[in-house]
Scaffold this motif. Structure first.
Motif, PDB file in Angstrom:
ATOM      1  N   ARG A 175       0.862  -1.188   0.000  1.00 40.67           N
ATOM      2  CA  ARG A 175       0.000   0.000   0.000  1.00 40.67           C
ATOM      3  C   ARG A 175       0.894   1.232   0.000  1.00 40.67           C
ATOM      4  NH1 ARG A 175      -4.863   1.330   4.157  1.00 40.67           N
ATOM      5  NH2 ARG A 175      -5.954   0.146   2.566  1.00 40.67           N
ATOM      6  N   TYR A 176       0.653   2.127  -0.940  1.00 39.94           N
ATOM      7  CA  TYR A 176       1.368   3.410  -0.952  1.00 39.94           C
ATOM      8  C   TYR A 176       0.489   4.439  -0.274  1.00 39.94           C
ATOM      9  CZ  TYR A 176       4.391   1.408  -4.587  1.00 39.94           C
ATOM     10  OH  TYR A 176       5.264   0.637  -5.297  1.00 39.94           O
ATOM     11  N   GLU A 177       1.039   5.096   0.755  1.00 32.62           N
ATOM     12  CA  GLU A 177       0.288   6.160   1.416  1.00 32.62           C
ATOM     13  C   GLU A 177       0.540   7.456   0.661  1.00 32.62           C
ATOM     14  OE1 GLU A 177      -1.801   5.575   3.704  1.00 32.62           O
ATOM     15  OE2 GLU A 177      -1.200   3.588   4.439  1.00 32.62           O
TER      16      GLU A 177
ATOM     17  N   PRO B  90      -4.564   6.507   0.224  1.00 35.10           N
ATOM     18  CA  PRO B  90      -3.694   5.355  -0.022  1.00 35.10           C
ATOM     19  C   PRO B  90      -4.028   4.653  -1.335  1.00 35.10           C
ATOM     20  CG  PRO B  90      -5.356   4.831   1.637  1.00 35.10           C
ATOM     21  CD  PRO B  90      -5.534   6.280   1.308  1.00 35.10           C
ATOM     22  N   VAL B  91      -2.972   4.055  -1.952  1.00 31.49           N
ATOM     23  CA  VAL B  91      -3.157   3.254  -3.163  1.00 31.49           C
ATOM     24  C   VAL B  91      -2.746   1.826  -2.832  1.00 31.49           C
ATOM     25  CG1 VAL B  91      -2.423   2.876  -5.534  1.00 31.49           C
ATOM     26  CG2 VAL B  91      -2.621   5.206  -4.659  1.00 31.49           C
ATOM     27  N   ASP B  92      -3.659   0.871  -3.057  1.00 31.55           N
ATOM     28  CA  ASP B  92      -3.303  -0.531  -2.848  1.00 31.55           C
ATOM     29  C   ASP B  92      -2.760  -1.079  -4.148  1.00 31.55           C
ATOM     30  OD1 ASP B  92      -3.961  -1.215  -0.090  1.00 31.55           O
ATOM     31  OD2 ASP B  92      -5.986  -0.573  -0.649  1.00 31.55           O
ATOM     32  N   ALA B  93      -1.432  -1.102  -4.278  1.00 33.95           N
ATOM     33  CA  ALA B  93      -0.814  -1.512  -5.536  1.00 33.95           C
ATOM     34  C   ALA B  93      -0.835  -3.031  -5.677  1.00 33.95           C
ATOM     35  CB  ALA B  93       0.606  -0.984  -5.612  1.00 33.95           C
ATOM     36  N   LEU B  94      -0.655  -3.754  -4.572  1.00 32.20           N
ATOM     37  CA  LEU B  94      -0.741  -5.214  -4.594  1.00 32.20           C
ATOM     38  C   LEU B  94      -1.708  -5.629  -3.482  1.00 32.20           C
ATOM     39  CD1 LEU B  94       2.997  -6.293  -5.069  1.00 32.20           C
ATOM     40  CD2 LEU B  94       1.221  -6.055  -6.814  1.00 32.20           C
TER      41      LEU B  94
ATOM     42  N   GLY C 296      -0.121  -6.928 -17.746  1.00 26.79           N
ATOM     43  CA  GLY C 296      -1.244  -6.269 -17.083  1.00 26.79           C
ATOM     44  C   GLY C 296      -1.294  -4.827 -17.511  1.00 26.79           C
ATOM     45  N   PRO C 297      -2.459  -4.197 -17.342  1.00 28.70           N
ATOM     46  CA  PRO C 297      -2.588  -2.795 -17.753  1.00 28.70           C
ATOM     47  C   PRO C 297      -1.622  -1.916 -16.966  1.00 28.70           C
ATOM     48  CG  PRO C 297      -4.730  -3.737 -17.184  1.00 28.70           C
ATOM     49  CD  PRO C 297      -3.699  -4.731 -16.785  1.00 28.70           C
ATOM     50  N   SER C 298      -1.345  -0.751 -17.493  1.00 25.89           N
ATOM     51  CA  SER C 298      -0.470   0.201 -16.814  1.00 25.89           C
ATOM     52  C   SER C 298      -1.047   0.534 -15.439  1.00 25.89           C
ATOM     53  CB  SER C 298      -0.357   1.463 -17.666  1.00 25.89           C
ATOM     54  OG  SER C 298       0.536   2.350 -17.055  1.00 25.89           O
ATOM     55  N   GLY C 299      -0.197   0.509 -14.427  1.00 27.98           N
ATOM     56  CA  GLY C 299      -0.655   0.819 -13.075  1.00 27.98           C
ATOM     57  C   GLY C 299      -1.223  -0.379 -12.346  1.00 27.98           C
ATOM     58  N   SER C 300      -1.128  -1.589 -12.933  1.00 23.08           N
ATOM     59  CA  SER C 300      -1.724  -2.758 -12.292  1.00 23.08           C
ATOM     60  C   SER C 300      -0.837  -3.321 -11.183  1.00 23.08           C
ATOM     61  CB  SER C 300      -2.008  -3.840 -13.337  1.00 23.08           C
ATOM     62  OG  SER C 300      -0.818  -4.141 -14.044  1.00 23.08           O
ATOM     63  N   GLY C 301       0.405  -2.824 -11.062  1.00 21.35           N
ATOM     64  CA  GLY C 301       1.258  -3.269  -9.956  1.00 21.35           C
ATOM     65  C   GLY C 301       2.426  -4.144 -10.380  1.00 21.35           C
ATOM     66  N   LYS C 302       2.737  -4.210 -11.662  1.00 27.10           N
ATOM     67  CA  LYS C 302       3.792  -5.106 -12.148  1.00 27.10           C
ATOM     68  C   LYS C 302       5.162  -4.733 -11.588  1.00 27.10           C
ATOM     69  CE  LYS C 302       2.925  -4.063 -16.450  1.00 27.10           C
ATOM     70  NZ  LYS C 302       1.832  -3.082 -16.285  1.00 27.10           N
ATOM     71  N   THR C 303       5.511  -3.453 -11.707  1.00 29.15           N
ATOM     72  CA  THR C 303       6.817  -3.015 -11.204  1.00 29.15           C
ATOM     73  C   THR C 303       6.895  -3.208  -9.696  1.00 29.15           C
ATOM     74  OG1 THR C 303       7.127  -1.438 -13.005  1.00 29.15           O
ATOM     75  CG2 THR C 303       8.357  -1.018 -10.994  1.00 29.15           C
ATOM     76  N   THR C 304       5.798  -2.890  -9.004  1.00 26.03           N
ATOM     77  CA  THR C 304       5.774  -3.063  -7.550  1.00 26.03           C
ATOM     78  C   THR C 304       6.012  -4.528  -7.179  1.00 26.03           C
ATOM     79  OG1 THR C 304       4.183  -1.258  -7.456  1.00 26.03           O
ATOM     80  CG2 THR C 304       4.403  -2.614  -5.488  1.00 26.03           C
ATOM     81  N   LEU C 305       5.376  -5.438  -7.919  1.00 31.28           N
ATOM     82  CA  LEU C 305       5.554  -6.862  -7.644  1.00 31.28           C
ATOM     83  C   LEU C 305       7.003  -7.282  -7.874  1.00 31.28           C
ATOM     84  CD1 LEU C 305       4.622  -9.727  -7.076  1.00 31.28           C
ATOM     85  CD2 LEU C 305       3.773  -9.893  -9.422  1.00 31.28           C
TER      86      LEU C 305
ATOM     87  N   PHE D 256      16.407  -2.900 -15.099  1.00 31.23           N
ATOM     88  CA  PHE D 256      15.440  -1.876 -14.724  1.00 31.23           C
ATOM     89  C   PHE D 256      14.759  -1.256 -15.929  1.00 31.23           C
ATOM     90  CE2 PHE D 256      18.541  -2.128 -11.342  1.00 31.23           C
ATOM     91  CZ  PHE D 256      17.721  -2.240 -10.231  1.00 31.23           C
ATOM     92  N   GLN D 257      13.518  -0.821 -15.692  1.00 26.83           N
ATOM     93  CA  GLN D 257      12.756  -0.140 -16.731  1.00 26.83           C
ATOM     94  C   GLN D 257      13.533   1.094 -17.215  1.00 26.83           C
ATOM     95  OE1 GLN D 257       8.723   0.448 -15.363  1.00 26.83           O
ATOM     96  NE2 GLN D 257       7.918   0.673 -17.413  1.00 26.83           N
ATOM     97  N   ALA D 258      14.266   1.769 -16.296  1.00 23.97           N
ATOM     98  CA  ALA D 258      14.991   2.999 -16.647  1.00 23.97           C
ATOM     99  C   ALA D 258      16.510   2.783 -16.653  1.00 23.97           C
ATOM    100  CB  ALA D 258      14.601   4.118 -15.685  1.00 23.97           C
TER     101      ALA D 258
ATOM    102  N   ASP E  20      12.302  -5.695 -15.984  1.00 19.46           N
ATOM    103  CA  ASP E  20      11.118  -4.834 -16.091  1.00 19.46           C
ATOM    104  C   ASP E  20      11.092  -4.212 -17.478  1.00 19.46           C
ATOM    105  OD1 ASP E  20       8.894  -3.389 -15.538  1.00 19.46           O
ATOM    106  OD2 ASP E  20       9.706  -2.323 -13.804  1.00 19.46           O
ATOM    107  N   GLU E  21      10.269  -4.737 -18.351  1.00 18.06           N
ATOM    108  CA  GLU E  21      10.175  -4.295 -19.751  1.00 18.06           C
ATOM    109  C   GLU E  21      11.549  -4.187 -20.410  1.00 18.06           C
ATOM    110  OE1 GLU E  21       7.352  -1.447 -20.892  1.00 18.06           O
ATOM    111  OE2 GLU E  21       6.364  -1.432 -18.942  1.00 18.06           O
ATOM    112  N   PRO E  22      12.286  -5.296 -20.478  1.00 16.37           N
ATOM    113  CA  PRO E  22      13.643  -5.236 -21.020  1.00 16.37           C
ATOM    114  C   PRO E  22      13.673  -4.941 -22.509  1.00 16.37           C
ATOM    115  CG  PRO E  22      12.999  -7.510 -20.706  1.00 16.37           C
ATOM    116  CD  PRO E  22      11.895  -6.672 -20.122  1.00 16.37           C
TER     117      PRO E  22
ATOM    118  N   THR F 205       6.267  -7.353 -19.226  1.00 18.20           N
ATOM    119  CA  THR F 205       6.241  -6.838 -20.589  1.00 18.20           C
ATOM    120  C   THR F 205       4.846  -6.392 -20.980  1.00 18.20           C
ATOM    121  OG1 THR F 205       6.760  -7.313 -22.892  1.00 18.20           O
ATOM    122  CG2 THR F 205       5.886  -9.130 -21.590  1.00 18.20           C
ATOM    123  N   HIS F 206       4.783  -5.500 -21.964  1.00 15.09           N
ATOM    124  CA  HIS F 206       3.498  -5.091 -22.534  1.00 15.09           C
ATOM    125  C   HIS F 206       3.286  -5.744 -23.892  1.00 15.09           C
ATOM    126  CE1 HIS F 206       2.036  -2.079 -19.764  1.00 15.09           C
ATOM    127  NE2 HIS F 206       3.259  -1.610 -19.632  1.00 15.09           N
ATOM    128  N   ASP F 207       4.316  -6.463 -24.355  1.00 16.67           N
ATOM    129  CA  ASP F 207       4.327  -6.937 -25.731  1.00 16.67           C
ATOM    130  C   ASP F 207       3.962  -8.425 -25.796  1.00 16.67           C
ATOM    131  OD1 ASP F 207       4.864  -7.640 -28.297  1.00 16.67           O
ATOM    132  OD2 ASP F 207       7.035  -7.302 -28.180  1.00 16.67           O
TER     133      ASP F 207
END
Ligand code: ATP
Ligand code: MG
Lengths: 260, 431
Positions: free
Chosen positions: A21-23, A28-32, A49-58, A100-102, A175-177, A207-209
């Motif tokens: 949970r991100y405060e 708060p946002v429940d990411a997972l 999963g869609p953008s914002g679904s919690g993939k990076t957090t997981l 990393f994604q970045a 993460d999205e290599p 991945t999104h692909d």
């Protein structure tokens, strides 16, 4: 405790009821919201999963990069919640590779030095032939002495892939290599990951692909912080159609919220 | 503009502090000068109280300009993305420079008001001390007037604007899509003007100090020429900071652990990160050690008398004022340059560096900077004081008395290490 020889090998990554949970300032946002996951050794798992679904957090939570709000993560049998920051860092750099994604390359270091850094941090000498072989494998054999600002986005991503592999980690998280790569280099990187998995390397990739996902052994579909679906031996069209359904229902849910 | 300042508090605080102390120092000199010119001031004091503040005030203005250029440069290095953004939407380099000059003017103006007040009080205090030491006639009273102190404060404002203009020139003129952190030293040709300036400063300084050799031991010019020589040589060495760093890095024992390995690469490839430290530490060590050492020679060999005591007092005052000023500038710039490395420290941690390893890397870089500065500052000061010692005592030996150097080195190195450790630990932990 006995070790029945006929039982399957224990999973490399074990996740139980993982919640993050991100405060935020806007509430708060429940990411997972309760993830259970067993990743077998030598498997290649894709997470979509869609953008914002919690993939990076997981991915970050499973790799010990971030502390979850509750739940358990085990990496190679070690319960991450029992480790302090230093021991967690040491476990990460020995047993985990992360793309990393970045990118996150150090600007002052050459591609070769960036790739070798995790080994050096662990007090080991890098074998120049092994570094060269890895750079060759990601198609950057002639770019070892270049610094990140002299490389394109896709080339930086491939340096990051080589860096994640240098320590022979038990698990590679990515993460999205292929997000920044053209079709050809994406194929090369995915082919490399596939070959590594066939050789026994465990790989977890976001991945999104759908084409990228089709290189994996199984695809997990994440929506709004929970795993809603999975697909074994995926083909690109199948993945694409499941994703379309998922995104559609996510959109419908979002619209409902807006109307209410 | 104030909104934008609020977003960059660290840089604004650094420039503001440097401007404040600069204003205090220059206004102090203006207050003394005002007294020297006042009708109420008695005979001999008139010439002393005009010459001393003009000479010293000139040096202080030069050093404030130098410190402001460096401080603004460091502050702006933390805002490369904002600068690139402005340039991408069509701002010309001049517009960018004007914006930062305006910002710096605002900050300096806010600092000038308390600086002016404190400087006027300080002038009275200094005169009072001189009077108590019998350096001035009892009848001379503090009469700063208001015109000269205000001119002094305005002068510092002007210096701040010029410094912001110079300090932002490079960043404002680069391509907006250039790498935000140029890793490789770019444009070799650009080093030439800096090296030529450094050579000129060194030649002027060493020339001025060597000229003392032909003079009589009691000639007041011996001191009057060696003091500025010390400052000139120190500033010249500062300008050579990148070369000093590379040299120190090459001589440093090549550690095999990761922290030492990365630190070595950082100093070689991005000397810019360590340069502010070297700049101010060379100034600090060079000027403090040089002036203290000169005074040591003087104390040991001149007959006690009015003039000697007077000059001793002035020299100690110079050391304290400039030392404090440079210690603050050093602290500011070091903290700002460490804070700017937050993203880099975060990357180190992602790749598997423990906090302790990252801190060791930072301290190793700082250590290289300290070594370069301490050696250069000490050698520069010695080179200036040797002719002075020969003129005063007939032998160079007195120029090598260790205490003045030890004091300056220990104080400078301690400030740098403590600040780097505290700031580094905080930034690394929260990166
Ligand atoms: N540091 C944070 N603070 C607050 N909320 C966050 C933070 N990081 C992520 N979130 C939120 O958590 C949710 C999941 O984010 P996450 O980055 O895991 O998504 P993702 O599936 O990787 O998305 P993408 O495909 O766009 O990369 C999002 O709603 C996001 O807004
Ligand atoms: Mg993501």
């Amino acid at each position: 405790m006995s070790h029945p020889s006929h039982a399957a090998a224990p999973p490399v990554v074990r996740v139980r009821d993982l919640r993050v949970r991100y405060e935020g300032e806007a509430g708060p946002v429940d990411a997972l919201r309760g993830i259970d996951l067993d990743v077998p050794r030598g498997s290649f798992t894709a997470i979509m999963g869609p953008s914002g679904s919690g993939k990076t957090t997981l991915l970050h939570s499973a790799a010990g990069l971030q502390t979850p709000t509750s739940g358990m993560v085990e990496l190679g049998g070690a319960d991450l919640s029992t480790l302090d920051a230093t021991r967690l860092t040491k476990l990460r750099r020995r047993r985990v590779g992360f793309v990393f994604q970045a990118f996150h390359l150090l600007a002052a270091l050459t591609a070769r030095q960036n790739v070798e850094l995790p080994l050096r941090l662990d007090g080991k000498r890098a074998d120049p032939r092994r570094t060269q072989a890895l750079l060759d494998r990601v198609g950057l054999g002639a770019r070892g002495e270049h610094r990140p600002h002299q490389l394109s986005g896709g080339q930086k991503q491939r340096v990051a892939v080589a860096r994640a592999l240098i320590t022979d980690p038990e698990v590679v998280f990515a993460d999205e290599p292929t997000g920044a790569l053209d079709i050809r280099s994406a194929r090369d990187v995915l082919g490399l990951l596939r070959a590594l998995a066939d050789g026994g390397q465990t790989i977890i990739m976001v991945t999104h692909d759908p084409v990228a996902a089709s290189f994996s052994d199984q695809v997990l579909f994440l929506a709004d912080g929970v795993i809603v679906d999975h697909l074994r031996r995926p083909s690109a069209p199948e993945v694409a159609s499941r994703m379309a359904t998922l995104v559609e229902s996510a959109e419908r849910a979002a619209n409902t919220v807006e109307i209410v | 503009m104030l909104r934008s300042l609020a977003h960059h508090r660290g840089g604004a605080v650094a420039s503001g502090l440097v401007a404040f102390i600069g204003t205090v120092l220059v206004t102090t000199m203006a207050g003394l000068l005002g007294t020297g010119l006042a009708d109420t001031t008695i005979g001999d004091d008139k010439s002393f109280l005009t010459q001393f503040p003009i000479i010293l005030g000139g040096w202080v203005v030069a050093i404030v300009l130098f410190a402001m250029v460096s401080t603004v440069g460091v502050a702006l290095a933390g805002r490369v993305e904002e600068i690139a953004g402005l340039r991408l939407v069509g701002a010309t380099p001049r517009q960018v420079q004007a914006r930062f000059a305006g910002e710096t003017l605002t900050v300096a103006a806010i600092a000038a008001v308390p600086g002016l007040a404190a400087g006027m009080l300080m002038g009275g205090f200094v005169l009072d001390r001189m009077d108590a030491a019998g350096l001035t006639e009892p009848g001379t009273v503090y009469a700063p007037g208001i015109v000269l102190p205000v001119i002094a404060a305005v002068l510092v404002l002007a210096v701040s604007v010029v410094a912001a203009w110079i300090g932002s020139r490079t960043l404002a003129n680069r391509s907006p899509v250039a790498d935000p952190e140029p890793a490789a030293p770019t444009g070799r040709g650009r080093n030439r003007p800096r090296r030529i300036a450094a050579a000129l400063l060194l030649v002027a300084g060493l020339g001025s100090s060597s000229a003392v050799l032909g003079m009589d031991a009691d000639d007041i010019l011996t001191t009057a020429m060696t003091g500025p020589a010390v400052v000139l040589v120190a500033v010249g060495l500062c300008a050579l900071a990148p070369e000093l760093l590379l040299l120190a890095n090459r001589l440093a024992r090549s550690g095999s652990n990761a922290s030492a390995h990365v630190a070595r690469i950082n100093v070689t490839v991005v000397p810019r990160r360590t340069r502010p430290l070297v700049t101010f530490l060379v100034l600090f060590v060079g000027v403090s050690a040089g002036t203290l050492s000169m005074q040591g020679v003087e104390n040991g060999h001149a007959a006690p008398g009015g003039d000697a005591q007077l000059l001793a007092a002035i020299n100690y005052l110079v050391v304290v004022l400039l030392g404090a000023f440079m210690a603050i500038a050093l602290t500011n710039n070091l903290m700002a340059s460490i804070a700017q490395r937050r993203a880099e420290f975060a990357t180190m941690s992602l790749v598997g560096s423990t906090h302790a390893q990252t801190l060791r890397m930072l301290l190793r870089e700082v250590g290289t900077g300290i070594a370069a500065s301490v050696v250069a500052g000490t050698l520069g000061a010695m080179a200036c004081v040797v002719p002075f010692a020969v003129a005063k005592t007939g032998s160079p030996a007195a120029a090598f008395a260790p205490l003045p150097y030890a004091l300056a080195i220990v104080a400078g190195a301690a400030i740098a290490l403590v600040v780097a450790t505290l700031a580094g630990r905080r930034v690394i932990r929260t990166a």
